[in-house]
Enzyme design. Structure first.
Site: not given
Length: 327
Positions: A223-224, A102, A257
């Protein structure tokens, strides 16, 4: 409660750009973008969505089963996960490919541009859950995270066939999924996890309204960012829980995560959705303060302090058994 986590296992290459991406984009040249960013540093860290969630669950006292595919370079990484309470018995080692990579570039506003090389992850589609889940290790919940798309489809299908409740976390793979593929991953999920952008993308990709999606899952957890988290269930008022405030963010990679690990650890212990969201936010705050998605240790004292400062002393006392120690 036994949780199995399926999904990507990767090595993260994290870079920071001191400027803003938006300042480098020309509105009348977006059809021909050619950019190179000179970065200040490079950090190589262990990551991958499934491994990140499993790491957090292990640190919080659960013994999650990690299911995914890696290369022969995984030995040291696997030992570290096992040291932190993760069961790596469901990990397939490729004889030909290296562990996934990644590559992520973060700017000063915490915007990110990333690329992902699948590598050994493409072999995750060959993992049969029946071969890694025995009678004594049958999970109570299977979390299906971003992975090889065929693996995500197979593991979701097998969860239904085996009668194992599952949670859907398609996240980064939404960009690769067709509408029917995305629908197949979420229909019947006990939990659906997205961030705010992914929630909108999921609706666009499936052609369904948010209310239609909500009617097909047990609960939708979104989630914000700095505004916290929203938990929605059909026929019930939305639950909004504020985030743990932060004046400084070291690295946003893996915060989602960490939230999932904290949330599911609380669910595993039978806590309310409000308390689960609070613990998730507290763990996410720990991730934000570290370099890399597994560079943190969810220290009980630090978590209790975050919960007490944000949600009050009563909440900290109630959540102490999960956070560790006394409030």
């Amino acid at each position: 409660m036994r949780i199995a986590v399926t999904g990507s296992i990767a090595t993260d290459h994290l870079m920071n750009f001191p400027g803003r991406f938006t300042e480098q984009l020309l509105a009348d040249r977006l059809d021909h973008v050619s950019l190179s960013f000179l970065v200040d540093d490079l950090l190589v860290r262990r990551g991958g969505v499934a491994a990140n969630v499993a790491y957090g669950l292990g640190c919080l006292g659960l013994n999650p089963l990690l299911v995914g595919a890696v290369g022969s370079d995984f030995e040291e990484y696997g030992q570290l996960l096992e040291k932190h309470g993760v069961d790596t018995g469901g990990v397939r080692v490729s004889a030909e490919r290296q562990t996934a990579r990644f590559l992520c570039l973060t700017d000063r506003d915490n915007n990110q541009i990333a690329a992902f090389y699948a590598g050994a992850m493409t072999e995750a589609r060959e993992i049969d859950l029946r071969s890694v889940i025995g009678d004594g290790t049958r999970p109570d919940l299977l979390l299906v995270c971003a992975n090889d798309p065929e693996a995500m489809a197979r593991h979701t299908r097998q969860a239904r066939e085996l009668g194992i409740p599952f949670a859907a976390d398609p996240s980064q793979q939404l960009a690769r999924l067709t509408g029917p593929q995305a629908s197949a991953l979420i229909d019947g999920a006990e939990w659906l996890f997205t961030n705010e952008y992914e929630a909108a993308l999921l609706a666009e990709r499936t052609g369904r309204s948010p209310q239609d999606i909500l009617g097909r899952v047990g609960a939708w957890v979104t989630t914000l960012g700095e505004r916290g988290v929203r938990v929605a269930r059909q026929g019930r008022p939305e639950l909004l829980v504020p985030a743990v405030p932060r004046s400084h963010v070291t690295d946003p990679t893996g915060a989602g995560d960490g939230f999932r690990a904290g949330f599911l650890a609380a669910v595993a212990r039978g806590l309310s959705l409000t308390d689960a969201a609070r613990i998730g936010c507290a763990v996410a705050s720990c991730v934000l303060d570290s370099a890399g998605p597994q560079g943190y240790t969810p220290d009980g004292a630090l978590l209790r302090h975050s919960v007490r400062q944000t949600y009050g002393r009563e909440a900290a006392a109630r959540l102490a058994p999960v956070l560790g120690g006394e409030a």
